[in-house]
Motif scaffolding. Structure first.
Motif, PDB file in Angstrom:
ATOM      1  N   GLU A 158       0.826  -1.209   0.000  1.00 50.25           N
ATOM      2  CA  GLU A 158       0.000   0.000   0.000  1.00 50.25           C
ATOM      3  C   GLU A 158       0.860   1.259   0.000  1.00 50.25           C
ATOM      4  N   ASN A 159       1.950   1.203   0.745  1.00 44.72           N
ATOM      5  CA  ASN A 159       2.815   2.380   0.859  1.00 44.72           C
ATOM      6  C   ASN A 159       3.646   2.653  -0.394  1.00 44.72           C
ATOM      7  N   LEU A 160       3.561   1.768  -1.379  1.00 42.53           N
ATOM      8  CA  LEU A 160       4.191   2.039  -2.676  1.00 42.53           C
ATOM      9  C   LEU A 160       3.333   2.952  -3.543  1.00 42.53           C
ATOM     10  N   ILE A 161       2.050   3.077  -3.215  1.00 41.74           N
ATOM     11  CA  ILE A 161       1.096   3.779  -4.085  1.00 41.74           C
ATOM     12  C   ILE A 161       1.143   5.275  -3.812  1.00 41.74           C
ATOM     13  N   THR A 162       1.564   6.036  -4.807  1.00 38.32           N
ATOM     14  CA  THR A 162       1.624   7.491  -4.693  1.00 38.32           C
ATOM     15  C   THR A 162       0.401   8.132  -5.346  1.00 38.32           C
ATOM     16  N   CYS A 163       0.244   9.417  -5.087  1.00 42.04           N
ATOM     17  CA  CYS A 163      -0.827  10.165  -5.758  1.00 42.04           C
ATOM     18  C   CYS A 163      -0.629  10.135  -7.272  1.00 42.04           C
ATOM     19  N   LYS A 164       0.611  10.151  -7.710  1.00 41.70           N
ATOM     20  CA  LYS A 164       0.878  10.082  -9.148  1.00 41.70           C
ATOM     21  C   LYS A 164       0.434   8.746  -9.721  1.00 41.70           C
ATOM     22  N   ASN A 165       0.556   7.663  -8.972  1.00 43.77           N
ATOM     23  CA  ASN A 165       0.052   6.366  -9.430  1.00 43.77           C
ATOM     24  C   ASN A 165      -1.455   6.418  -9.661  1.00 43.77           C
TER      25      ASN A 165
END
Length: 358
Positions: A143-150
């Protein structure tokens, strides 16, 4: 005031013999026609005729007949901001609201860029920085890999086959963020990011930073587990004009230009035809919702290569063509069959727009 520029040869006539240095005439930059912006608190909107543009008027009625046959509610064409065509069909009127469907994803893109400029968010930060952990069912490290840019680029890595609901149970891990492109309703979490980081409701922030600044009508209405924007056709055209003008409305830079430039260009290496929720024409390959198949060729072959567009379910469209100074809007029921974004209608429509405007 927004002005486009062009470069033309400046020819100097002289009675004297020219030296070799004069063989290559200098150039001068002169302004083209200024972009027109309709007043914010008025229904007045300047027009431009087909004759003024040198278009083929004989092709107008066939285009309108085609649109009516294809279940269209409304159709608008702007040239450098001025209305060239504004038509309503099937009992729809200039004041009738209609849904943007996924074409409205680009409104969320715009607001995300505004929130970043105002220092509330950074799109490279992870989503959980703003809305806390546990917003998905993925393992915490995933989950912590997911950025707003993603979320902007549809590369969250979450399972796209579980429907529109964005509760944690429905947001399940499929692949690491950034390694898989899949059209997914999880983009809506950006609205939560904006609300949490600004301390304002999504509607209030949207209205104050975008809607009211360009004179849009409309509202966000909850439907099928996510918000859908409804407005009249001119409001959709106003937003298209703002994007055409590089995020500027008269002298007000509403959406950061650098952010918007990123939004309307390829945002990742998995789907060339996708920016930040804007679809891009003229690329060599593209992917579509509901499939992992890569298609060869341009998204809409009959449309100009530099066109980018907001595409919504059942053929809601905003097309923007910088090279032709056009913004084109279509609202209505599905032209043929229900669809998620792109349909065969896009290519058929551009065949007829080209016949009129070329």
């Amino acid at each position: 005031m927004s002005i486009k520029f062009k470069i033309i040869p400046f020819l100097i006539l002289a009675l004297f013999t020219c030296s070799s240095e004069d063989d290559n005439p200098p150039t001068v930059i002169i302004p083209e026609e200024e972009i027109y912006f309709p007043p914010i608190n008025s229904d007045v909107w300047e027009t431009k005729s087909i004759a003024e543009l040198g278009w083929n008027n004989n092709e107008l009625q066939p285009l309108l007949d085609f649109l009516e046959e294809k279940n269209t509610k409304s159709f608008m064409v702007l040239h450098n901001g001025k209305i060239v065509i504004e038509s309503y069909f099937n009992n729809h009127t200039a004041t009738s609201p209609w849904y943007w469907a996924s074409a409205g994803k680009t409104l969320t893109t715009a607001i995300t860029g505004i929130a970043e400029r105002e220092g509330f968010i950074n799109i490279n930060n992870k989503v959980s920085d703003y809305i806390g952990t546990g917003w998905t069912s993925a393992p915490l490290e995933k989950e912590n890999l997911i950025t707003c840019k993603n979320l902007l680029s549809m590369t969250s890595g979450l399972n796209d086959a579980l429907g529109n609901n964005v509760s944690p149970d429905n947001l399940q891990y499929t692949a690491d963020a950034g390694t898989r492109w899949a059209y997914h309703n999880v983009y809506k979490k950006l609205q939560d990011v904006v609300a949490q980081s600004t301390g304002l409701s999504w509607d209030n922030y949207f209205n104050s930073r975008l809607k009211n600044k360009i004179g849009m009508s409309g509202a966000w209405i909850a439907s099928d587990d996510f918000n859908v924007y409804w407005s009249n056709t001119r409001s959709m055209a106003r937003f298209g004009l703002l994007i055409y003008a590089d995020g500027k409305w008269e002298n007000d830079q509403i959406i950061p230009q650098d952010f918007l430039n990123d939004a309307v260009n390829t945002s990742q290496n998995l789907n060339q035809a996708y920016g930040y929720m804007w679809w891009l024409n003229g690329k060599s390959t593209y992917r579509l919702p509901q499939t992992q198949f890569q298609f060869n060729g341009s998204l809409i072959p009959n449309a100009p290569n530099d066109m980018y567009c907001a595409l919504g379910r059942d053929d809601q469209k905003i097309y923007i063509v910088p090279s032709k100074q056009l913004v084109v809007v279509r609202m209505g029921q599905p032209a043929d069959e229900a669809n998620f974004a792109l349909s065969g209608f896009d290519n058929e429509l551009w065949l007829r727009i080209n016949a009129l405007s070329d």
